[in-house]
Enzyme design. Structure first.
Site, PDB file in Angstrom:
ATOM      1  N   HIS A  29       4.568   5.340 -18.958  1.00 15.29           N
ATOM      2  CA  HIS A  29       4.921   4.496 -17.819  1.00 15.29           C
ATOM      3  C   HIS A  29       3.996   3.264 -17.730  1.00 15.29           C
ATOM      4  CE1 HIS A  29       6.463   3.597 -13.863  1.00 15.29           C
ATOM      5  NE2 HIS A  29       5.261   3.641 -13.342  1.00 15.29           N
ATOM      6  N   ASP A  34       4.894   0.784 -20.239  1.00 18.13           N
ATOM      7  CA  ASP A  34       6.097   0.087 -19.808  1.00 18.13           C
ATOM      8  C   ASP A  34       5.728  -1.103 -18.910  1.00 18.13           C
ATOM      9  OD1 ASP A  34       8.772  -0.348 -19.560  1.00 18.13           O
ATOM     10  OD2 ASP A  34       9.089   1.143 -17.989  1.00 18.13           O
TER      11      ASP A  34
END
Lengths: 107, 108
Positions: free
Chosen positions: B78, B81
């Site tokens: 995450h 990202d």
């Protein structure tokens, strides 16, 4: 019980914090539940007014003004989380808990 | 490296990427109001934040290459990202800055 919602980009990193902060607050005898969601859902949530306090994570600071206005319309407080309170270590959790206790309106 | 350490690095990356993203958006506002020099400064600042995020990531890479086991926790995916999308956004912002400048020049 009072409810707090953390709003971040995807709601993922905040859910780690939400869980730890809820545990910390409950251990200290506060009946507060912290949850997390994404920015898009967050706006809807403020309009619905289900939570007593909305916190905007540092990485979504650019949406703060917009969310704050939505909060004003719904009559709910919206606050920014400072970077020092956005770390999943005991000190960060402590800071976030204090922020919540400070910003939560009296029930 | 234990889960807590991984989480901390992930949060550092997310925080710096977030700061950077906010700055890029401020840069877009400045471009709209034709304040190109300020916009460029903003994008430079955004780059420093990205560098800070990158440094946290590098420490993990160093540990990995030194043979230490580094788990790819979902929170790290995450964080990556966040970092990569912000880097791309900044690159797009640089292109847009030059477009805005060209448009201004040609309309004068």
């Amino acid at each position: 019980m009072r409810n707090v919602l953390i709003i971040c980009q995807g709601g993922m990193s905040s859910s780690v914090l939400a869980k730890k902060t809820t545990e910390h607050l409950n251990e200290d005898g506060n009946d507060i539940q912290v949850e997390a969601t994404s920015t898009n859902e967050g706006r809807e949530m403020i309009e619905k007014g289900k939570y007593d306090l909305y916190l905007v994570s540092p990485q979504t600071k650019m949406y703060y003004d917009q969310l704050k206005k939505t909060g004003e319309r719904a009559g709910k407080p919206v606050a920014n989380i400072p970077p020092q309170a956005y770390v999943p270590v005991p000190m960060g959790i402590e800071k976030l808990s204090n922020l919540i206790l400070q910003e939560l309106p009296e029930s | 490296m234990d889960q807590e350490e991984i989480q901390n690095v992930a949060f550092t990356i997310i925080l710096h990427s977030g700061n950077s993203r906010t700055m890029v958006h401020e840069g877009f506002d400045l471009m709209r109001s034709k304040e190109f020099e300020k916009a460029e400064e903003k994008l430079d600042e955004a780059n420093s934040e990205l560098t800070a995020a990158h440094q946290s990531q590098t420490t993990l890479m160093q540990k990995y290459t030194a043979g230490e086991e580094v788990n790819t926790d979902i929170i790290m995916v995450h964080a990556q990202d966040h970092l990569m999308t912000t880097m791309t956004l900044r690159e797009v912002a640089l292109e847009m800055l030059s477009l805005y400048q060209t448009v201004k020049f040609e309309s004068e």
